[in-house]
Write a protein that holds these residues in place. Sequence first.
Motif, PDB file in Angstrom:
ATOM      1  N   VAL A 153      53.335 -51.574  -0.907  1.00 53.02           N
ATOM      2  CA  VAL A 153      55.309 -51.069  -1.569  1.00 53.02           C
ATOM      3  C   VAL A 153      55.911 -52.292  -2.126  1.00 53.02           C
ATOM      4  O   VAL A 153      56.522 -51.957  -1.885  1.00 53.02           O
ATOM      5  CB  VAL A 153      55.639 -49.910  -0.749  1.00 53.02           C
ATOM      6  N   ALA A 170      56.832 -43.939   2.543  1.00 56.55           N
ATOM      7  CA  ALA A 170      56.405 -44.426   1.274  1.00 56.55           C
ATOM      8  C   ALA A 170      57.247 -44.074  -0.417  1.00 56.55           C
ATOM      9  O   ALA A 170      57.762 -45.456  -0.808  1.00 56.55           O
ATOM     10  CB  ALA A 170      55.032 -44.433   0.363  1.00 56.55           C
ATOM     11  N   ILE A 215      51.549 -50.046   4.654  1.00 60.94           N
ATOM     12  CA  ILE A 215      52.273 -49.227   3.185  1.00 60.94           C
ATOM     13  C   ILE A 215      53.666 -50.196   3.156  1.00 60.94           C
ATOM     14  O   ILE A 215      53.984 -50.688   1.418  1.00 60.94           O
ATOM     15  CB  ILE A 215      53.245 -48.079   4.313  1.00 60.94           C
ATOM     16  N   ILE A 217      48.278 -46.307  -2.486  1.00 56.07           N
ATOM     17  CA  ILE A 217      48.476 -45.967  -0.435  1.00 56.07           C
ATOM     18  C   ILE A 217      48.214 -44.864  -0.091  1.00 56.07           C
ATOM     19  O   ILE A 217      47.645 -44.683   0.836  1.00 56.07           O
ATOM     20  CB  ILE A 217      50.119 -46.340  -0.248  1.00 56.07           C
ATOM     21  N   ILE A 254      52.221 -46.185  -5.821  1.00 53.62           N
ATOM     22  CA  ILE A 254      51.905 -44.718  -4.641  1.00 53.62           C
ATOM     23  C   ILE A 254      50.866 -44.602  -4.245  1.00 53.62           C
ATOM     24  O   ILE A 254      49.863 -43.763  -3.423  1.00 53.62           O
ATOM     25  CB  ILE A 254      53.458 -43.583  -4.793  1.00 53.62           C
TER      26      ILE A 254
END
Length: 378
Positions: A29, A63, A25, A40, A37
């Motif tokens: 990010v 996140a 993650i 993810i 997002i």
Amino acid sequence: MKVIFILFLCFLVNLVSAQDFQYRIDSNVNTVKIDSIGKIIRELRNYNTKGNNRYLSYWEAYAYYKCAILSRVLKKEEDAEKFTEKAIEILESTKGKTTEDYALLGMLKNYQINFSGWLATIKLSNQAKTMAQKAIELDGDNLRAYLVLGINNYYTPELYGGKSKCEAYFKKAIALPDRTSENEFDPTWGKGDAFYFLLSYYKNRKDDGDQELFEKIDRLGIEIKEINRRRAIRALELHRFSKNLENTETTYDPFLIGLDDERSLIYNRINTRVDKMVELGLLEEAKWLYDNYPNAQSARGIGYKELFPYFSGNQSLDEALEKLKQNTRRFAKRQLTWFRNRMTVKFYQISSPEYPENVVQDLELFLNEREGEKVGQS
């Protein structure tokens, strides 16, 4: 022989994504856009969680939290606030909250204080502590819960008991394991943050706590000549964050290019650059730091510290800006001296009529020489 060209040692390092979910993650990010997002979340759902969908909500909230931090770095306060609220909304709607849910929720309540007035700050501070206590009730070894309590006490004004318990909380967090289960979906973050805040606390502490620092240095077997608080803290930082660093001989044959110019031209560019930074909002940025985090490490950097006397009324703006330009010029001089003394760098004056053709010629000569070496070795 492998050849690599380096322009003033500007490296671009791509980190390989770790097996741990948390690091996947963190590596994804890298923007504050909603599609990041979404990427993810889609990745999360590709994993077989064996029905443990609570992990999806936790990492989705995490996140959003990371995006909130990045938004503040980019001076996008409204986006940061929205990301924080979204993360809180996700966790508060989660049923059957775990110790990690409560710990992250406490961290988010702490973070939400950045966007709140003083009345809301009191409420959020109490909520953060409540979330941390609930996390500890479910798992007394959750280091992230103690990190929440530590950060909360660290930023609480000393008039209301601030700084009185944070040291113990940070030490507790550092002493606990990164993860209390073998589940790969559980988080491991927080210990580095606890260490950072503990060092920050020691740097700013006004009492005579030096002896404790020196005893820590002694237990670790670190030798420091003429030890003092600053050197002790720096040694602890290196011990904590440089364990996996080692010097290795490179297989590359570097050609180091340094861009230089007449000293007067460099200084004029520095002065112009400072003026441009002021036009683009440097004063507002530095004032925010002065009002909110005057003791932060970044506040001591060139470009901020010179403006603080102006904000406090001890200097005029012209005096502060002249000091900023002077310090920047001195820093540029130290940079050039460092490269000349530490590395074999080929410097080129960019205002020279031969530039950049002379760079190309030297590169061709360098490559031809290396090619000749390869032929001779074959």
